[in-house]
Design an enzyme around this catalytic site. Structure first.
Site: not given
Ligand code: AMP
Length: 171
Positions: A59, A96
């Site tokens: 995205r 996450e």
């Molecule tokens: P993080 O590494 O935990 O900051 O996760 C960020 C990446 O995971 C981004 O590329 C987001 O598109 C995706 N992502 C993580 N959590 C979510 C969520 N709750 N909703 C949508 N996309 C998420």
């Protein structure tokens, strides 16, 4: 200014139980919301000499390429492993919902580049942090990170000290 939250759809338990997924597709299909989002993602970084926007798969590609156009910058994809065709560099990180790695082409950046990282959601910050490490590996300047949504309760900024993080919506 419209409230961009109205165009974010919460999808519970996707892609795993316990994750509240922030679905941006309602925002993408609305011309006004999309235009405001692109303008707002780019605005704080105008006049900062950004040469390159690095978008994180997938995205981050949608928003990143529009922000690149708004800033008169080039675009570089940061992708999941095995997708980039040329010689590349890799950084592993914790997501996450699991672990993953990011890759960038070896010739994507130069030391005199000024780079803005763009993605849709900043959750734990692991992904943006890994992308930042890839950018720094080229000795390029990281101008900032611009995201639509920041999940503040996961404290992503704790991983990003010294980085200019800009988010349009916070939860
Ligand atoms: P993080 O590494 O935990 O900051 O996760 C960020 C990446 O995971 C981004 O590329 C987001 O598109 C995706 N992502 C993580 N959590 C979510 C969520 N709750 N909703 C949508 N996309 C998420």
């Amino acid at each position: 200014m419209i409230d961009l939250r109205n165009w974010i759809r919460d999808v519970p338990d996707f892609p795993k139980p316990g994750i509240l997924f922030k679905d941006i597709t309602p925002l993408l299909r609305d011309p006004k919301a999309l235009e405001e989002t692109m303008d707002a993602l780019a605005a704080p970084f105008r006049g900062h000499g950004v040469t390159t926007v690095a978008g994180i798969e997938s995205r981050g590609f949608i928003f990143g390429s529009c922000v690149a156009r708004a800033l008169g910058a080039g675009f570089v994809p940061i992708r999941k492993p095995g997708k980039l065709p040329w010689t590349r560099r890799r950084n592993e990180y914790i997501l996450e919902y699991g672990t993953d790695a990011l890759e960038i082409h070896d010739d994507a950046l130069e030391p005199d580049d000024k780079v803005l990282i763009v993605d849709d959601v900043l959750a734990t910050g692991g992904t943006a942090c890994a992308a930042a490490a890839l950018v720094r590996g080229f000795h390029a300047e990281l101008v900032g990170v611009s995201v639509l949504i920041e999940l503040e309760f996961l404290e992503p900024r704790s991983k990003m000290e010294g980085v200019n993080v800009h988010s349009l919506i916070q939860y």
